[in-house]
Design a protein around this motif. Sequence first.
Motif, short mmCIF file in Angstrom:
data_model
loop_
_atom_site.label_atom_id
_atom_site.label_comp_id
_atom_site.label_asym_id
_atom_site.label_seq_id
_atom_site.Cartn_x
_atom_site.Cartn_y
_atom_site.Cartn_z
N GLN A 114 0.83 -1.20 0.00
CA GLN A 114 0.00 0.00 0.00
C GLN A 114 0.87 1.26 0.00
OE1 GLN A 114 -3.86 -0.35 0.19
NE2 GLN A 114 -3.11 1.33 -1.08
N LYS A 115 2.03 1.18 0.65
CA LYS A 115 2.96 2.32 0.65
C LYS A 115 3.56 2.54 -0.74
CE LYS A 115 4.21 1.77 5.52
NZ LYS A 115 5.26 1.31 6.47
N LYS A 116 3.72 1.47 -1.50
CA LYS A 116 4.29 1.57 -2.85
C LYS A 116 3.24 2.00 -3.88
CE LYS A 116 8.46 0.00 -1.78
NZ LYS A 116 9.69 0.81 -1.94
N PHE A 117 2.00 1.51 -3.70
CA PHE A 117 0.93 1.81 -4.65
C PHE A 117 -0.21 2.50 -3.90
CE2 PHE A 117 3.01 -2.15 -6.12
CZ PHE A 117 3.54 -1.69 -7.32
N THR A 118 -0.01 3.77 -3.64
CA THR A 118 -0.93 4.50 -2.76
C THR A 118 -2.34 4.63 -3.33
OG1 THR A 118 -0.10 6.57 -3.73
CG2 THR A 118 0.91 5.84 -1.66
N LYS A 119 -2.48 4.61 -4.64
CA LYS A 119 -3.80 4.78 -5.25
C LYS A 119 -4.52 3.45 -5.48
CE LYS A 119 -2.69 9.12 -7.57
NZ LYS A 119 -2.57 9.83 -8.89
N ALA A 120 -3.83 2.35 -5.30
CA ALA A 120 -4.43 1.03 -5.52
C ALA A 120 -5.24 0.59 -4.30
CB ALA A 120 -3.34 0.00 -5.80
N THR A 121 -6.26 -0.21 -4.55
CA THR A 121 -7.05 -0.81 -3.47
C THR A 121 -6.53 -2.23 -3.24
OG1 THR A 121 -8.98 0.48 -4.14
CG2 THR A 121 -9.36 -1.40 -2.67
N ILE A 122 -6.01 -2.47 -2.04
CA ILE A 122 -5.38 -3.75 -1.72
C ILE A 122 -6.11 -4.38 -0.54
CG2 ILE A 122 -3.23 -4.90 -1.07
CD1 ILE A 122 -1.74 -2.47 -2.27
N ASN A 123 -6.55 -5.61 -0.70
CA ASN A 123 -7.30 -6.30 0.36
C ASN A 123 -6.68 -7.64 0.71
OD1 ASN A 123 -9.31 -4.22 -0.24
ND2 ASN A 123 -10.76 -5.54 0.83
N ARG A 124 -6.95 -8.09 1.94
CA ARG A 124 -6.52 -9.41 2.39
C ARG A 124 -7.62 -10.44 2.15
NH1 ARG A 124 -5.36 -8.51 8.41
NH2 ARG A 124 -5.15 -10.77 8.45
N PHE A 125 -7.16 -11.69 1.95
CA PHE A 125 -8.10 -12.80 1.73
C PHE A 125 -7.56 -14.02 2.47
CE2 PHE A 125 -10.19 -16.00 -1.16
CZ PHE A 125 -11.49 -15.59 -0.95
N ASP A 126 -7.76 -14.01 3.80
CA ASP A 126 -7.29 -15.12 4.63
C ASP A 126 -8.29 -15.36 5.76
OD1 ASP A 126 -6.79 -13.20 6.63
OD2 ASP A 126 -4.72 -12.93 5.99
N SER A 127 -8.04 -16.36 6.58
CA SER A 127 -9.02 -16.74 7.60
C SER A 127 -9.15 -15.71 8.72
CB SER A 127 -8.66 -18.11 8.20
OG SER A 127 -7.35 -18.10 8.72
N ARG A 130 -20.87 -14.17 4.53
CA ARG A 130 -21.24 -12.84 4.04
C ARG A 130 -20.00 -12.05 3.62
NH1 ARG A 130 -21.37 -7.95 6.08
NH2 ARG A 130 -20.79 -8.69 8.15
N LYS A 131 -18.95 -12.10 4.46
CA LYS A 131 -17.70 -11.41 4.13
C LYS A 131 -17.04 -12.02 2.90
CE LYS A 131 -16.40 -9.54 8.66
NZ LYS A 131 -15.36 -9.53 9.72
N LEU A 132 -17.12 -13.34 2.81
CA LEU A 132 -16.56 -14.04 1.65
C LEU A 132 -17.26 -13.60 0.38
CD1 LEU A 132 -14.77 -16.35 0.47
CD2 LEU A 132 -16.69 -17.87 0.92
N ASP A 133 -18.59 -13.60 0.41
CA ASP A 133 -19.38 -13.16 -0.74
C ASP A 133 -19.00 -11.75 -1.17
OD1 ASP A 133 -20.99 -15.21 -1.60
OD2 ASP A 133 -22.53 -14.85 -0.08
N LYS A 134 -18.89 -10.87 -0.17
CA LYS A 134 -18.65 -9.45 -0.47
C LYS A 134 -17.29 -9.23 -1.12
CE LYS A 134 -18.82 -4.79 1.47
NZ LYS A 134 -17.66 -4.35 0.66
#
Length: 610
Positions: free
Chosen positions: A394-407, A414-418
């Motif tokens: 996120q520090k390198k790509f400030t304009k990108a949207t970065i999300n986690r996908f782990d347990s 519901r969170k998985l679907d979203k």
Amino acid sequence: MRYYELSIKGLYLQNLIYESEEELLVLSEVIVALGSRKNLKAIVIKECQKPEFQTRPIEENTFKSLSEVQFELANFISKYYACKLGFILNSFESSKFYKCEKISCLKRPSLSILQEEALNFIKTQSSSLLFADTGSGKTEIYIALIKEYLEQGKQVLLLMPEISLTPQMQKRLQVYFKDAFFLWHSKISKKKKQEHLEQLTNGKALLVAGARSALFLPFRNLGLIIVDEEHDNSYKASNKPYINARDLALFLGKKCNIKVLLGSATPSLTSFYKQKYFRLKGTFFETKKEFLFDENELSVSVLLLKELKKSLENQKQAIIFLPTRAHFRQILCKSCGKSIKCPFCSVAMSLHKNILKCHYCNFSKMIDEFCPNCKGVLLEAKKMGTAQLCELLQKKFTKATINRFDSDEITSVRKLDKILKDFNDRKIDILVGTSMLAKGHDYHNVDLSVILGLDEFLFRPNFRASEESLSLAMQVAGRAGRKGEARVLFQTKNRAFFERYIQDYESFLKDELELREGLYPPFKRLLRLIIESKRRDEAKEICEKLAKDFEGIENLELVGYGACAIEMLGLTFRFYILLRAHTHKILMKAQAYALNFKGVSADMDPIDFS
């Protein structure tokens, strides 16, 4: 008065004898009391003679029962995995007798010539393996086969390794079967499960798609079981009884004349060796992949940043696989080199922000200011985790949207679907996750798959390490370029291994068979015994006693014994014995003998050796 042998659901007991004035059918469900416990459900196993001791009455007949298929399965689990029948039956749902109605399915997927060949091959086999490349359209073959069974009024069970696959599969099944199916897994509410059971026992829903617990539903006319992603370790239970749903499906197929289809792009070596298979190559859509290798230690390297930048500039998405959740796998002292371990388990704790957490017993504490071993000040983080990687990117790509996908992040359906919807709607640019990323999801706009941190996984002390590492790498790689061109970036110091096999899993399986012959499955069977005690000397003594007893027994090989790799969990010491034999029968005898000793548990066909 009549007398019946009953197995009481949920209790770890031998079968007990009760009396009843009413004539009861075998496998009927009844209500009994035991001691001060009331309203216990039990299953009638058989009618028997009046015993010499006084018996208690059966209090109520629920007019439900187990099906023959259910009882065959429960009985097998009890014997093979050495567990009391009543304890196992607690997982099984009883039902009233019902009939299934034929279902007319209007749609059928359009299959290619090769897919039709695969379907026709499957129809000729009682059990088979669909060895299908990622994106080759195996789900369409499943659906075409399911349609034929539903139109005959037969029930179908579609097993998936875990719930992360169910939202996507649900949408695809709805297109063809509308309301004639339901999903079944642990995250479904009790109320919803009751509604689904009514659908099943009304004969209106013939198709069930779910996790391994779906095997225990009251099927009365089961004709087909499909085990999707059959290679996945999620089919193996991590607590007693240590069942493997794939193996149970194959048992039911053989015992109850049910067709079984295993499917995977990276099948397990055992299934590849034992099953007749159809090799479905290529992809449904035209794709082209370029494989890149970054021969560095685990890091946010120049090449990784360059490839991510290229995807973002082209308005494409990227997925990044990392085997470790949290911020770091562990922290090491720069002075003495030791890690900070859990006080209750002999494992290093993981860093979550400024909290240290044990991933085994869930103990957590604030991070130490000084090294608890040598009082050194400098603590160095090791083994990057998903949370830390997200922050660095996120520090390198400030304009990108970065999300986690782990347990840690995905805690509900519901969170998985979203998150899956947001990713496919292009609201997320980079998805960073653990093995959940590889679980068969369709990502429409991904042109870059990044695979980090597999070297440690590749060299675990496990005979299946190479197989599981390559399978995982191929599954992650397969998420990119579902339509069009894509790149797959490996960060590894074992380029030769991955480069040789990443596009030819079949060659790997054939080479691996040569390495395992005479030593490991599929040529040999394994049994792992675990001895646990609060006192280390007691666990060690029982371990050594059993090891000595097993030495020299004909056709039984003592592979090894001693302290477990994780010797202590929750202040309980753990020792192991690993036995090997050509058939399961002698291992079942060894298992039965060992379970007479205090603190011993048995894992038949183990996959975990920690």
